[in-house]
Design a protein around this motif. Sequence first.
Motif, PDB file in Angstrom:
ATOM      1  N   LEU A  99       0.843  -1.189   0.000  1.00  0.00           N
ATOM      2  CA  LEU A  99       0.000   0.000   0.000  1.00  0.00           C
ATOM      3  C   LEU A  99       0.880   1.240   0.000  1.00  0.00           C
ATOM      4  CD1 LEU A  99      -2.581  -1.011   2.743  1.00  0.00           C
ATOM      5  CD2 LEU A  99      -2.927  -1.038   0.284  1.00  0.00           C
ATOM      6  N   ALA A 100       0.426   2.249  -0.689  1.00  0.00           N
ATOM      7  CA  ALA A 100       1.143   3.524  -0.717  1.00  0.00           C
ATOM      8  C   ALA A 100       0.392   4.508   0.186  1.00  0.00           C
ATOM      9  CB  ALA A 100       1.246   4.050  -2.144  1.00  0.00           C
ATOM     10  N   LEU A 101       0.550   4.334   1.487  1.00  0.00           N
ATOM     11  CA  LEU A 101      -0.084   5.215   2.464  1.00  0.00           C
ATOM     12  C   LEU A 101       0.971   6.139   3.057  1.00  0.00           C
ATOM     13  CD1 LEU A 101      -2.275   2.701   4.479  1.00  0.00           C
ATOM     14  CD2 LEU A 101      -3.047   4.301   2.738  1.00  0.00           C
ATOM     15  N   GLY A 102       0.557   7.333   3.384  1.00  0.00           N
ATOM     16  CA  GLY A 102       1.471   8.255   4.044  1.00  0.00           C
ATOM     17  C   GLY A 102       1.754   7.794   5.458  1.00  0.00           C
ATOM     18  N   LEU A 159      -3.905   4.517  11.457  1.00  0.00           N
ATOM     19  CA  LEU A 159      -4.589   3.245  11.224  1.00  0.00           C
ATOM     20  C   LEU A 159      -4.122   2.189  12.220  1.00  0.00           C
ATOM     21  CD1 LEU A 159      -6.463   1.419   9.569  1.00  0.00           C
ATOM     22  CD2 LEU A 159      -4.566   1.068   7.971  1.00  0.00           C
ATOM     23  N   ILE A 160      -2.823   2.066  12.390  1.00  0.00           N
ATOM     24  CA  ILE A 160      -2.277   1.081  13.328  1.00  0.00           C
ATOM     25  C   ILE A 160      -2.716   1.383  14.756  1.00  0.00           C
ATOM     26  CG2 ILE A 160      -0.130   0.209  14.359  1.00  0.00           C
ATOM     27  CD1 ILE A 160       1.105   0.494  11.517  1.00  0.00           C
ATOM     28  N   ALA A 161      -2.687   2.649  15.139  1.00  0.00           N
ATOM     29  CA  ALA A 161      -3.098   3.028  16.493  1.00  0.00           C
ATOM     30  C   ALA A 161      -4.574   2.708  16.728  1.00  0.00           C
ATOM     31  CB  ALA A 161      -2.828   4.510  16.732  1.00  0.00           C
ATOM     32  N   ALA A 162      -5.431   3.017  15.745  1.00  0.00           N
ATOM     33  CA  ALA A 162      -6.862   2.745  15.890  1.00  0.00           C
ATOM     34  C   ALA A 162      -7.125   1.241  15.963  1.00  0.00           C
ATOM     35  CB  ALA A 162      -7.628   3.367  14.719  1.00  0.00           C
ATOM     36  N   LEU A 163      -6.445   0.467  15.136  1.00  0.00           N
ATOM     37  CA  LEU A 163      -6.612  -0.991  15.182  1.00  0.00           C
ATOM     38  C   LEU A 163      -6.140  -1.552  16.520  1.00  0.00           C
ATOM     39  CD1 LEU A 163      -5.541  -1.976  11.571  1.00  0.00           C
ATOM     40  CD2 LEU A 163      -7.827  -2.181  12.568  1.00  0.00           C
ATOM     41  N   GLY A 208     -12.284 -11.127  26.155  1.00  0.00           N
ATOM     42  CA  GLY A 208     -11.255 -12.133  26.378  1.00  0.00           C
ATOM     43  C   GLY A 208     -10.916 -12.912  25.123  1.00  0.00           C
ATOM     44  N   ILE A 209     -11.449 -12.484  23.992  1.00  0.00           N
ATOM     45  CA  ILE A 209     -11.232 -13.173  22.728  1.00  0.00           C
ATOM     46  C   ILE A 209     -10.475 -12.255  21.788  1.00  0.00           C
ATOM     47  CG2 ILE A 209     -12.371 -14.184  20.708  1.00  0.00           C
ATOM     48  CD1 ILE A 209     -14.722 -14.855  22.578  1.00  0.00           C
ATOM     49  N   GLN A 210      -9.484 -12.805  21.110  1.00  0.00           N
ATOM     50  CA  GLN A 210      -8.735 -12.011  20.135  1.00  0.00           C
ATOM     51  C   GLN A 210      -9.435 -12.072  18.786  1.00  0.00           C
ATOM     52  OE1 GLN A 210      -4.530 -12.608  19.977  1.00  0.00           O
ATOM     53  NE2 GLN A 210      -4.364 -11.707  17.960  1.00  0.00           N
ATOM     54  N   PRO A 211      -9.892 -10.919  18.280  1.00  0.00           N
ATOM     55  CA  PRO A 211     -10.587 -10.918  16.989  1.00  0.00           C
ATOM     56  C   PRO A 211      -9.623 -10.952  15.811  1.00  0.00           C
ATOM     57  CG  PRO A 211     -10.514  -8.710  17.871  1.00  0.00           C
ATOM     58  CD  PRO A 211      -9.878  -9.614  18.901  1.00  0.00           C
ATOM     59  N   VAL A 212     -10.172 -11.260  14.648  1.00  0.00           N
ATOM     60  CA  VAL A 212      -9.445 -11.254  13.393  1.00  0.00           C
ATOM     61  C   VAL A 212      -9.773  -9.948  12.689  1.00  0.00           C
ATOM     62  CG1 VAL A 212      -9.196 -12.416  11.164  1.00  0.00           C
ATOM     63  CG2 VAL A 212      -9.619 -13.758  13.233  1.00  0.00           C
ATOM     64  N   ILE A 213      -8.782  -9.339  12.089  1.00  0.00           N
ATOM     65  CA  ILE A 213      -9.016  -8.090  11.343  1.00  0.00           C
ATOM     66  C   ILE A 213      -9.267  -8.449   9.903  1.00  0.00           C
ATOM     67  CG2 ILE A 213      -8.053  -5.890  10.614  1.00  0.00           C
ATOM     68  CD1 ILE A 213      -6.330  -5.982  13.146  1.00  0.00           C
TER      69      ILE A 213
END
Length: 76
Positions: free
Chosen positions: A45-48, A55-59, A71-76
């Motif tokens: 991806l060509a993201l700034g 994006l990483i912080a929000a995720l 208590g469950i790890q979701p899938v992105i």
Amino acid sequence: CRLALSRGICKQMANPDNGELPVITLAPDLEDRLLHSMLEDGKALALGPVMTQNLIAALNREMERVITNSGIQPVI
């Protein structure tokens, strides 16, 4: 091969009690932005840098919220 791999990954990540696969989805406008940021070879991806950091912080925040609450790890 790809289908078998996806089934294996989904089975690993599914809730063993009910078979549900907890996921975090992206807003449609963000998905569209990411799609249009994809390089021609489709491998990057060509993201700034600011967009990438946001994006990483929000995720990370959403992952932590879901893990803390369920208590469950979701899938992105």
